[in-house]
Design a protein around this motif. Structure first.
Motif, PDB file in Angstrom:
ATOM      1  N   LEU A   1       0.834  -1.191   0.000  1.00 37.78           N
ATOM      2  CA  LEU A   1       0.000   0.000   0.000  1.00 37.78           C
ATOM      3  C   LEU A   1       0.874   1.248   0.000  1.00 37.78           C
TER       4      LEU A   1
ATOM      5  N   VAL B   1       1.961   1.740  -3.369  1.00 36.72           N
ATOM      6  CA  VAL B   1       0.884   2.253  -4.220  1.00 36.72           C
ATOM      7  C   VAL B   1       0.828   3.768  -4.141  1.00 36.72           C
TER       8      VAL B   1
ATOM      9  N   LEU C   1       2.743   4.942  -8.226  1.00 34.68           N
ATOM     10  CA  LEU C   1       1.559   4.259  -8.719  1.00 34.68           C
ATOM     11  C   LEU C   1       1.895   3.170  -9.723  1.00 34.68           C
TER      12      LEU C   1
ATOM     13  N   CYS D   1       3.391  -0.708  -8.985  1.00 34.51           N
ATOM     14  CA  CYS D   1       2.618  -1.858  -8.561  1.00 34.51           C
ATOM     15  C   CYS D   1       1.622  -2.327  -9.616  1.00 34.51           C
ATOM     16  N   SER D   2       1.569  -1.648 -10.742  1.00 30.46           N
ATOM     17  CA  SER D   2       0.568  -1.997 -11.749  1.00 30.46           C
ATOM     18  C   SER D   2       0.947  -3.294 -12.449  1.00 30.46           C
TER      19      SER D   2
ATOM     20  N   ASP E   1       3.861  -7.703  -9.248  1.00 30.36           N
ATOM     21  CA  ASP E   1       3.957  -6.311  -9.636  1.00 30.36           C
ATOM     22  C   ASP E   1       5.164  -5.604  -9.049  1.00 30.36           C
TER      23      ASP E   1
END
Lengths: 411, 525
Positions: free
Chosen positions: B16, B19, B23, B26-27, B32
């Motif tokens: 988290l 994240v 951004l 972790c996609s 990821d």
């Protein structure tokens, strides 16, 4: 052993409900997957890519040995996906599967009955019975190369199964005579392998994977024990101990076992590494089926020795969770998956019919014939080997392999 | 349980955090996060380092190789490493069974241990062998005469060295099976070992050493891939000819082991990538190892049959005996054998012919594999002592070439028989010689061979000999065994007692030949 959930009947599990509460066994998958929806939502704003991360597929955590050949087949993967399953495989030998913890797994799929029995016995003792599925069967065989089969044939130890208009792909191996060659320490050069253009001063023997870990090796041990015990499985501890000592020199002569047998057998250097490997029939047939499809002909150099004393292994899918049970049911019942199993060389069997008639065997024959692949014949004269009862087989495996204690042995 | 739960919590928090921080990091799908794995690697894997960038690009997994020279012989530290990538895990499977049992294991490529010979040496050896097909015995024979001077990695530290040692020892035992403890109770590799002029702790270091010392060696025993790769450079005066010994080889399969099961997902990605045909192709081109993929088209030089794989011992005691006997390749003390030969009148005729034949065989006339392994070798020190009622003659040579072996043959060929048999006086004399030699060079391994065809009828009694023996310095008393050869009318019981007293073993030549009896003893000292 840490606590585990009892296996629930498949009917209790609703299919792919999005709102299903997270379960402990999916912890690991969740650890990776949980952040994804969060990111997905964030990315929706940025890129609008919402659908993919939210697709619902149940990932089955599975431990299996040689039967991963089935689950790793792209067509099987596709069919399973159609039914909402993805199978994540941890691969290890069958007996090793029984030896290790099942925590976090939905199914374990040892390649034969003995390891499955170990597991179900243990689960029963812990009052967490597991469901068993037997989707298909496959005989244990000795895979070799034409030079070596011909040398054994010339020496009167193997007999080709004649096929009209072609070189034999299958031979029947006189197990008693073959074991005698090993016992006498005869070498390939001694039986005239040089007439086949090969020079090999190694002792004649069939190589197995690690007897402490694998079902095929343990089964081969049972087969040799049966043959050496005058076509009878040892009946009590004393007899088992005596037979184990008797056959130990035959089975440890190969020294440190090599890695995966079928892979080695099919590799370009296979013949040099191990002239005879103990594998399953389906591994050989699937190779020939693939070879035929890709190259328009069978692999003429690789041939099978069927032991005159036969044994058919029954891989058992042990379902430890509800999802696991649904998978077990699917692969045992689904006509498409059953058909694909046959295309991968398995002798499928229908667990539905209480009589368990052998019609699936006829289907395989038909399938091979259609593809111009020779069909192995089973002679009515062949002896069917019987494995000793599980505790005795375990005792013999430990004696022959000097195996470390199983986790359940020391309490 | 709680450990797992807190691990989960930690991972959630971490992810988290990621994240919110980056951004895009972790996609994507399941894996990821960029994953970094710490890999304990044997030096043989360093050659693949340039491929790891592509691996990272393709899978997002960053393998950090920590190349260590003891990776293949020391149990891996599972707190420090996630994976281990070795040329072979056989040694660990025997020495650290609990540490490597049940680990996920993926073979990534293969290469056999073979012999590289300088072209002139290869030509010479092939000319002496029917069909030109060389065996380990031929290499051992040529090493004993000094024709082959080879480099080999230290088997105590490197899997390639150990594989070579097992290969040559298996050939020396000649059973066609895996080595058993009784096969290694005698060290039959002394002649072979006498030809080793170069060593190193690792395969790559050995190759470098060979390049730097081409004047000191004309052969290299190592992975086929190392030889082919070396030949592809311009570092050699002459490229080495790759010889795959006819009696077999040991194959390495370069396994990647998963030490930390929690890194399973990344491990799966890595092994999947490594087994792709495109990757296998690159490994083959870069390292000249054989692909494990069956569909990759092999380069011409990798299409040669790999040679019969020898059965690798599965017992640690066997490996330990081999390593102990092989010792430290950097410290070689010459061995010495003192032959005490009965020249009483009863030895005349056929028996003497047999004795001379036995010496000729040990000097190189025996062309069997066992003969080639047990022959006299360069640097070995040999004493022949002829006795009757007293010592008739004593001659010591250090073998440097055929002339020294001829000196010995002449000594044995000389007549001059005694009229009595003073067995125990001769043995007593032999021990005094041994004591003198050991005092001059304490590292030397000395043994006695006592050949007699009659009962003791002069000089010391057996009891008197034992009294003398007990008074010897400890190093001589416990370190110099006697191997009596029973023959003719000799008293087998007394000879057996003498063997037991000195830590040797009696060999019976009554029903075979002296030549066979000597061969049986050779290497047991």
């Amino acid at each position: 052993m840490p606590a585990n959930r009892p296996a629930r009947p498949a009917t209790e599990e609703p299919r792919l409900t999005v709102s299903r509460p997270p379960r402990r066994r999916l912890r690991r998958a969740l650890a990776l997957a949980l952040p994804v929806p969060v990111i997905g939502l964030v990315l929706l704003v940025a890129g609008g890519n919402l659908l993919l991360p939210l697709r619902q597929v149940v990932t089955i955590e599975a431990k299996m040995a040689s039967k991963r050949d089935f689950f790793q087949d792209p067509e099987v993967e596709r069919l399973l996906m159609k039914h909402g399953f993805r199978v994540h495989i941890t691969s290890m030998g069958s007996r090793e599967i029984a030896n290790q913890d099942f925590e976090g797994y939905d199914v374990v799929f040892p390649s034969g009955q003995p390891a499955a029995d170990l597991i179900s016995r243990e689960r029963a003792e812990a009052n967490r019975p597991a469901l068993l599925y037997r989707p298909f069967v496959s005989p244990i065989v000795l895979a070799t190369y034409r030079n070596y089969a011909e040398a054994l044939s010339d020496h009167g130890v193997a007999k080709p199964q004649q096929v009209p208009g072609g070189r034999p792909m299958y031979y029947t191996l006189d197990m008693t005579a073959f074991v005698k060659l090993t016992r006498e320490g005869r070498r390939w050069n001694d039986i005239g392998i040089e007439r086949q253009g090969v020079h090999n001063s190694n002792k004649i023997l069939a190589q197995t994977s690690d007897i402490c870990e694998s079902n095929s090796a343990g089964t081969y041990l049972g087969l040799v024990a049966f043959v050496e015990n005058k076509n009878d499985a040892p009946n009590d501890e004393t007899e088992a101990a005596a037979v184990a000592q008797e056959i130990k020199p035959l089975l440890v002569e190969q020294g440190l076992p090599g890695s995966e047998r079928a892979e080695t057998y099919l590799s370009p250097d296979g013949q040099s590494i191990a002239p005879i490997s103990v594998i399953y029939e389906h591994q050989f047939l699937s190779h020939q089926i693939r070879h035929q499809a890709q190259k328009g002909g069978t692999d003429d150099e690789r041939v099978l020795l069927y032991p005159s004393t036969r044994f058919v292994t029954e891989p058992q899918l042990v379902a430890l969770t509800g999802d696991g049970a649904r998978l077990g049911e699917l692969v045992s019942e689904d006509p498409e998956l059953q058909h694909r199993a046959m295309e991968l060389g398995f002798r499928a069997r229908n667990t539905n019919s209480g009589t368990s008639g052998n019609t699936a065997g006829d289907e395989l024959i038909e399938f091979l014939t259609e593809r111009h692949i020779p069909v192995p014949t089973t002679s009515a004269n062949d002896t069917r080997a019987v494995l000793p009862p599980l505790p005795l087989l375990e005792q013999m495996i430990k004696t022959v392999g000097d195996c470390p204690e199983r986790k359940g042995d020391v309490k | 349980m709680s450990g797992r739960a807190s691990g989960l919590a930690l991972r959630l928090v971490l992810c988290l955090a990621l994240v919110t921080a980056v951004l895009t990091a972790c996609s994507g799908d399941d894996t990821d996060e960029p994953v970094r794995l710490r890999v304990l690697a044997s030096p043989d894997l360093a050659v693949l380092t340039p491929l790891l960038g592509e691996l990272k690009e393709a899978t997002g997994v960053d393998l950090r190789l920590d190349v260590r020279s003891d990776a293949e012989t020391k149990a891996p530290d599972r707190d420090r490493y996630d994976l281990a990538w070795l040329s072979s895990d056989r040694y660990l499977r025997l020495t650290a069974e609990s540490a490597v049992r049940g680990l996920q294991r993926t073979a990534t490529m293969t290469s056999p241990v073979v012999v590289g010979l300088a072209p002139d040496v290869a030509r010479k050896l092939r000319a002496g062998v029917p069909g030109g097909r060389l065996t380990w015995a031929d290499i051992a024979d040529a090493a004993a005469t000094g024709t082959v001077r080879f480099g080999m990695a230290d088997p105590r530290h490197s899997a390639s060295g150990l594989a070579a040692l097992v290969g040559v020892a298996t050939a020396a035992a000649g059973t066609g099976g895996t080595l058993r403890p009784e096969d290694v109770s005698c060290d039959r590799l002394r002649g072979f070992r006498s030809g080793q002029t170069l060593t190193a702790e690792t395969g790559p270091a050995l190759v470098d050493s060979y390049v730097d010392h081409q004047d000191r060696a004309n052969a290299l025993i190592t992975y086929e891939s190392d030889l082919l790769a070396l030949n592809a450079t311009d570092r050699l005066d002459d490229p080495l000819e790759v010889v795959r010994p006819e009696d077999g080889m040991v194959l390495a399969d370069f396994p990647l082991l998963l030490l930390d099961p929690s890194r399973r997902a990344a491990y799966d990605e890595v092994t999947e990538w490594l087994q792709r045909d495109s990757t296998q192709q690159k490994i083959m081109q870069r390292a000249l190892r054989r692909p494990v993929s069956t569909t990759v088209t092999r380069e011409q030089q990798l299409r040669e049959p790999v040679g019969n794989a020898l059965y690798f011992p599965d017992r640690l005691t066997v490996i330990e005996a081999l390593l102990a006997d092989y010792g430290d390749p950097n410290r070689r003390a010459a061995d010495q054998v003192v032959f005490l030969l009965d020249f009483s009148g009863s030895m005349r005729g056929d028996r003497m012919t047999g004795l001379r034949e036995a010496f000729a065989d040990l000097s190189g006339a025996d062309s069997t594999a066992s003969g080639k392994f047990t022959r006299f070798y360069r640097g070995e020190r040999l004493t022949v002592l002829r006795f009757g009622g007293r010592v008739l003659e004593e001659k010591t040579v250090t073998v440097t070439g055929p002339k020294d072996l001829k000196t010995l043959a002449d000594t044995v060929a000389r007549g001059g028989y005694g009229d009595a048999t003073a067995v125990w006086s001769a043995l007593d004399h032999g021990y005094r010689t041994a004591a003198r030699e050991l005092a001059a060079e304490p590292d030397r391994s000395v043994s006695l061979v006592l050949m007699t065809d009659g009962e003791n009828n002069a000089g010391l009694t057996y009891e008197e000999f034992v009294r003398h023996h007990k008074a010897l310095p400890a190093a001589v008393r416990t370190g110099v065994p006697t191997y009596p050869v029973h023959f003719g009318e000799a008293d087998a019981g007394e000879l057996r007692r003498a063997a037991a007293q000195t830590g040797g073993r009696m060999v019976d030549a009554a029903h075979s030949s002296l030549s066979k009896a000597f061969k049986e003893i050779r290497g047991c000292h």
